[in-house]
Design a protein around this motif. Structure first.
Motif, PDB file in Angstrom:
ATOM      1  N   ASP A  22      -9.574  91.477  10.463  1.00 19.13           N
ATOM      2  CA  ASP A  22      -9.279  91.243   9.051  1.00 19.13           C
ATOM      3  C   ASP A  22      -8.720  89.835   8.866  1.00 19.13           C
ATOM      4  O   ASP A  22      -8.224  89.209   9.813  1.00 19.13           O
ATOM      5  CB  ASP A  22      -8.251  92.261   8.550  1.00 19.13           C
ATOM      6  CG  ASP A  22      -8.802  93.674   8.510  1.00 19.13           C
ATOM      7  OD1 ASP A  22     -10.036  93.839   8.394  1.00 19.13           O
ATOM      8  OD2 ASP A  22      -7.996  94.621   8.607  1.00 19.13           O
ATOM      9  N   ALA A  23      -8.788  89.351   7.647  1.00 16.06           N
ATOM     10  CA  ALA A  23      -8.151  88.077   7.326  1.00 16.06           C
ATOM     11  C   ALA A  23      -6.642  88.216   7.482  1.00 16.06           C
ATOM     12  O   ALA A  23      -6.067  89.295   7.280  1.00 16.06           O
ATOM     13  CB  ALA A  23      -8.499  87.661   5.907  1.00 16.06           C
ATOM     14  N   ALA A  24      -5.972  87.134   7.844  1.00 16.38           N
ATOM     15  CA  ALA A  24      -4.519  87.174   8.018  1.00 16.38           C
ATOM     16  C   ALA A  24      -3.830  87.624   6.743  1.00 16.38           C
ATOM     17  O   ALA A  24      -2.801  88.302   6.779  1.00 16.38           O
ATOM     18  CB  ALA A  24      -4.017  85.794   8.443  1.00 16.38           C
ATOM     19  N   SER A  25      -4.398  87.260   5.591  1.00 18.04           N
ATOM     20  CA  SER A  25      -3.806  87.636   4.309  1.00 18.04           C
ATOM     21  C   SER A  25      -4.093  89.081   3.934  1.00 18.04           C
ATOM     22  O   SER A  25      -3.465  89.626   3.013  1.00 18.04           O
ATOM     23  CB  SER A  25      -4.362  86.729   3.205  1.00 18.04           C
ATOM     24  OG  SER A  25      -5.759  86.979   3.038  1.00 18.04           O
ATOM     25  N   GLY A  26      -5.065  89.706   4.598  1.00 16.74           N
ATOM     26  CA  GLY A  26      -5.499  91.048   4.229  1.00 16.74           C
ATOM     27  C   GLY A  26      -6.428  91.080   3.030  1.00 16.74           C
ATOM     28  O   GLY A  26      -6.884  92.149   2.617  1.00 16.74           O
ATOM     29  N   GLU A  27      -6.731  89.916   2.467  1.00 14.64           N
ATOM     30  CA  GLU A  27      -7.557  89.863   1.253  1.00 14.64           C
ATOM     31  C   GLU A  27      -9.044  89.990   1.571  1.00 14.64           C
ATOM     32  O   GLU A  27      -9.498  89.648   2.672  1.00 14.64           O
ATOM     33  CB  GLU A  27      -7.314  88.549   0.507  1.00 14.64           C
ATOM     34  CG  GLU A  27      -5.909  88.384  -0.026  1.00 14.64           C
ATOM     35  CD  GLU A  27      -5.713  87.055  -0.733  1.00 14.64           C
ATOM     36  OE1 GLU A  27      -6.651  86.229  -0.728  1.00 14.64           O
ATOM     37  OE2 GLU A  27      -4.623  86.840  -1.293  1.00 14.64           O
ATOM     38  N   THR A  28      -9.793  90.470   0.584  1.00 13.51           N
ATOM     39  CA  THR A  28     -11.246  90.555   0.675  1.00 13.51           C
ATOM     40  C   THR A  28     -11.852  90.021  -0.621  1.00 13.51           C
ATOM     41  O   THR A  28     -11.144  89.813  -1.613  1.00 13.51           O
ATOM     42  CB  THR A  28     -11.724  92.000   0.883  1.00 13.51           C
ATOM     43  OG1 THR A  28     -11.330  92.799  -0.240  1.00 13.51           O
ATOM     44  CG2 THR A  28     -11.153  92.606   2.157  1.00 13.51           C
ATOM     45  N   PHE A  29     -13.158  89.808  -0.608  1.00 10.30           N
ATOM     46  CA  PHE A  29     -13.880  89.462  -1.837  1.00 10.30           C
ATOM     47  C   PHE A  29     -15.173  90.268  -1.883  1.00 10.30           C
ATOM     48  O   PHE A  29     -15.654  90.751  -0.853  1.00 10.30           O
ATOM     49  CB  PHE A  29     -14.151  87.966  -1.919  1.00 10.30           C
ATOM     50  CG  PHE A  29     -15.029  87.423  -0.823  1.00 10.30           C
ATOM     51  CD1 PHE A  29     -16.417  87.373  -0.970  1.00 10.30           C
ATOM     52  CD2 PHE A  29     -14.472  86.950   0.360  1.00 10.30           C
ATOM     53  CE1 PHE A  29     -17.226  86.869   0.036  1.00 10.30           C
ATOM     54  CE2 PHE A  29     -15.286  86.434   1.369  1.00 10.30           C
ATOM     55  CZ  PHE A  29     -16.663  86.402   1.204  1.00 10.30           C
ATOM     56  N   ASP A  30     -15.713  90.404  -3.094  1.00  6.78           N
ATOM     57  CA  ASP A  30     -16.952  91.153  -3.274  1.00  6.78           C
ATOM     58  C   ASP A  30     -18.156  90.264  -2.989  1.00  6.78           C
ATOM     59  O   ASP A  30     -18.238  89.134  -3.469  1.00  6.78           O
ATOM     60  CB  ASP A  30     -17.059  91.680  -4.705  1.00  6.78           C
ATOM     61  CG  ASP A  30     -16.058  92.777  -5.007  1.00  6.78           C
ATOM     62  OD1 ASP A  30     -15.571  93.419  -4.048  1.00  6.78           O
ATOM     63  OD2 ASP A  30     -15.747  92.989  -6.195  1.00  6.78           O
ATOM     64  N   CYS A  31     -19.087  90.788  -2.221  1.00  6.55           N
ATOM     65  CA  CYS A  31     -20.348  90.107  -1.982  1.00  6.55           C
ATOM     66  C   CYS A  31     -21.361  90.700  -2.957  1.00  6.55           C
ATOM     67  O   CYS A  31     -21.624  91.908  -2.951  1.00  6.55           O
ATOM     68  CB  CYS A  31     -20.789  90.326  -0.537  1.00  6.55           C
ATOM     69  SG  CYS A  31     -21.939  89.118   0.040  1.00  6.55           S
ATOM     70  N   ILE A  32     -21.922  89.862  -3.830  1.00 15.60           N
ATOM     71  CA  ILE A  32     -22.716  90.316  -4.979  1.00 15.60           C
ATOM     72  C   ILE A  32     -24.208  90.125  -4.724  1.00 15.60           C
ATOM     73  O   ILE A  32     -24.645  89.092  -4.231  1.00 15.60           O
ATOM     74  CB  ILE A  32     -22.304  89.532  -6.249  1.00 15.60           C
ATOM     75  CG1 ILE A  32     -20.800  89.680  -6.512  1.00 15.60           C
ATOM     76  CG2 ILE A  32     -23.121  89.975  -7.456  1.00 15.60           C
ATOM     77  CD1 ILE A  32     -20.361  91.083  -6.815  1.00 15.60           C
ATOM     78  N   ASN A  33     -24.990  91.136  -5.099  1.00 20.51           N
ATOM     79  CA  ASN A  33     -26.444  91.054  -5.068  1.00 20.51           C
ATOM     80  C   ASN A  33     -26.912  90.342  -6.343  1.00 20.51           C
ATOM     81  O   ASN A  33     -26.753  90.869  -7.444  1.00 20.51           O
ATOM     82  CB  ASN A  33     -27.035  92.470  -5.003  1.00 20.51           C
ATOM     83  CG  ASN A  33     -28.551  92.484  -4.928  1.00 20.51           C
ATOM     84  OD1 ASN A  33     -29.216  91.473  -5.150  1.00 20.51           O
ATOM     85  ND2 ASN A  33     -29.113  93.639  -4.613  1.00 20.51           N
TER      86      ASN A  33
END
Length: 489
Positions: A22-33
Motif C-alpha cells: 500500500d501507499a505510505a499514506s494509505g490513500e488510493t485513487f479511482d482508475c476510470i474507464n
C-alpha cells in the motif's frame, strides 16, 4: 464489473522491491474507464515517501550482483520477459484498452512492436563496447574507454500510451544493468502494474524495476528532484518538462525529455489526393489525436486546398467512433473527462477566431453514454497565428492552413516553439528531401506519417525536448562512458 484477470475488488498496490504494498499514506485513487466513466479499480496513490522507498531498493539492487550480469544473461532475461508478455499479451492489450481508451483494434496490433522492441534491445545487450584511444602523453600510456551502467533511473511516463512508452525505459535498463523507478500517470497506470507482475514472473531480480503510480505534483516531483536518481526520463507536456529539468539540478542528474508538439504536415499539389488525404487524416486522428507528434497543423497548397480539406473531413466522418472494446471501433474516447473538456473548449476558440469547422467539432454522448467521446474534427479558414495552430490540443483536431510555395510553407512550418515531428507529401523527390532537411524537427515522414521502429532513433528539437529513444544511441544514455589510463612502463 469488468471481467479481467488483473482486476478485482482489492485495490492495486505499488510494486517496490519485488513486493506489492500500500501507499505510505494509505490513500488510493479511482482508475476510470474512459468509454463509460465507470471505476475499473482503486489504485494505491504513491507519494514522496513511496518514491524514497523505491529509490532505496533500486539503489540496493543496482549495487548487488545485478550490475555484473554478463551481456548474454541480460539478453536471455529480455527474451524471457518477452516470452511471458506474449503468453499474456491479450490480457495486457485489453487492460490498456480499458484503462486509457485506445481501441482494441489498435492495442491488439502492439504485439509485433513489443516483440521487435525486446528483440532489438536483446541484441543491443551484446553490442556494448568501448574504444582504444590514441594519446600523445610522454611515456608509455594506454588510454581506452569502457561503458558501465549509469545507476538508478527514474522514468515518468504519460497516459496516452503507457504500454509502449514504459518499454523505452524498461528495455534499456534490463539491457545495461541499471535499475528503475517507474511512475505511470494516474489516468492510466494499469499496464505498468501488470508489466511489473510479468517482469517478476520472468525472473527480473527484486528491486530492479519498481512501479509507483501517483500524482505528478507529488510523486513525479519527488522522483525528478531525488538525489538518489542518476538519470530522469520524462514524456509529457513542455510545461511539466521544464519543471523536470529544473528539479534535476538537485544532483545534476542526466535528463532526457520528450515533450509537446504541434507538428506540421505539408501537402503539395502534385500528390495522389485520396492517398494523401487518408494519410493526413490519420496523422491526427490516430489514437484519438493523443499522440505527441500528431500532424495537427495541416499545410495544403492553395490550388488543392478546398478539395483536400473536404477529403480529409470525409475520412474523419467515415471513422467509427465507439467504445474501446468494440472491435469495429476506429476512434475511441479521450483518456479522461479533463481532456475531453480541454479539447471541446478549442471548438469555441476556433469559432471566436473566425475559423470554420468543416466536420466534427462536438462532444458525443447519446448512444455512447457517459464516455469521453469527441468527433474527429477538421478546421479550415485558419492561419498560423491562431491559438488552434499554436497550442497543443491533444485530441482529434486538425487545423488546415493554405500556402503558395515551398519557401513560404517551410517558414510557416518552422514558426512554432515545438519541433518533434513533421510530414511532407509530394511526388517531387528533390522537394521532399529539401523540405525534410529544412524542417526544424527531430523526425520527418515523407509520403507517410507516424511510422516508428525501435531500431530507428526517435527524438525532438526545440521545446519538444532532447535525448534519444530507440536506435543505436539510446543505450548510451543509460551508460557511463568511462575513460581508463594505464601506465605500461
Amino acid at each position: 464489473m469488468i471481467d479481467h484477470p488483473f482486476l478485482g475488488n482489492a485495490p492495486k498496490q505499488l510494486f517496490i522491491g519485488g513486493q506489492w504494498r500500500d501507499a505510505a499514506s494509505g490513500e488510493t485513487f479511482d482508475c476510470i474507464n474512459p468509454s463509460d466513466a465507470s471505476v475499473l479499480v482503486k489504485v494505491a496513490r504513491g507519494g514522496a515517501a513511496d518514491i524514497d522507498a523505491a529509490v532505496a531498493v533500486a539503489r540496493t539492487a543496482f549495487d548487488s550482483a545485478w550490475r555484473d550480469w554478463k551481456p548474454l544473461d541480460r539478453q536471455s532475461l529480455l527474451l524471457a520477459v518477452l516470452a511471458r508478455i506474449e503468453a499474456r499479451f491479450d490480457d495486457l492489450a485489453r487492460l490498456e484498452t480499458l484503462d486509457m481508451g485506445a481501441p482494441i483494434a489498435r492495442t491488439s496490433t502492439f504485439r509485433r512492436w513489443i516483440r521487435q522492441t525486446f528483440q532489438y534491445y536483446a541484441a543491443q545487450a551484446l553490442s556494448t563496447r568501448g574504444d582504444v584511444m590514441s594519446n600523445s602523453v610522454p611515456g608509455d600510456f594506454m588510454s581506452y574507454s569502457l561503458k558501465v551502467p549509469l545507476g538508478v533511473v527514474g522514468a515518468i511516463i504519460p497516459w496516452n500510451g503507457p504500454l509502449i512508452t514504459q518499454l523505452w525505459s524498461i528495455c534499456p535498463v534490463l539491457a545495461t544493468g541499471c535499475t528503475l523507478v517507474l511512475k505511470p500517470a494516474e489516468e492510466a497506470p494499469l499496464s505498468a502494474l501488470m508489466m511489473a507482475e510479468i517482469l517478476q514472473e520472468a525472473g527480473v531480480p527484486d528491486g530492479v524495476v519498481n512501479v509507483v503510480p501517483g500524482p505528478g505534483a507529488t510523486a513525479g516531483a519527488a522522483l525528478a528532484a531525488h538525489t538518489g536518481i542518476d538519470k530522469i526520463t520524462f514524456t509529457g507536456s513542455t510545461a511539466t518538462g521544464r519543471k523536470i529539468i529544473e528539479a534535476s539540478a538537485s544532483n545534476i542528474k542526466r535528463v532526457s525529455v520528450e515533450l509537446g508538439g504541434k507538428s506540421p504536415d505539408i501537402v503539395f499539389d502534385d500528390v495522389d489526393l485520396e492517398a494523401a488525404a487518408r494519410g493526413a487524416a490519420m496523422a491526427c486522428f490516430n489514437n484519438t489525436g493523443q499522440i505527441c507528434y500528431a500532424g495537427t497543423r495541416l499545410f495544403v497548397q492553395r490550388g488543392i486546398y478546398d478539395r483536400f480539406v473536404e477529403a480529409v473531413a470525409e475520412v474523419g466522418r467515415s471513422l467509427r467512433v465507439g467504445h474501446s472494446l468494440d472491435p469495429d471501433t476506429q476512434v475511441g474516447p479521450l483518456a479522461s473527462r479533463a481532456q475531453l473538456d480541454k479539447v471541446e473548449s478549442y471548438f469555441d476558440v476556433a469559432r471566436a477566431d473566425g475559423a470554420r469547422i468543416v466536420s466534427g467539432g462536438e462532444r458525443l454522448q447519446g448512444a455512447l453514454g457517459t464516455g469521453f467521446f469527441v468527433t474527429p474534427t477538421v478546421i479550415a479558414n485558419a492561419h498560423n497565428d491562431m491559438r488552434i495552430a499554436r497550442e497543443e490540443i491533444f485530441g482529434p483536431v486538425v487545423t488546415a492552413i493554405p500556402f503558395d510555395d515551398e519557401s513560404e510553407v517551410v517558414k510557416l512550418a518552422n514558426d512554432t516553439v515545438y519541433g518533434l515531428g513533421g510530414g511532407v507529401w509530394s511526388r517531387d523527390v528533390g522537394r521532399v528531401h529539401r523540405v525534410a532537411r529544412d524542417l526544424r524537427c527531430g523526425m520527418t515522414w515523407a509520403n507517410c506519417y507516424g511510422v516508428t521502429d525501435p531500431g530507428v532513433t526517435f527524438t525532438g528539437a526545440k521545446q519538444s525536448g532532447y535525448g534519444n529513444k530507440g536506435g543505436p544511441w539510446h543505450l548510451d544514455e543509460y551508460l557511463l562512458n568511462k575513460t581508463v589510463w594505464l601506465n605500461l612502463a
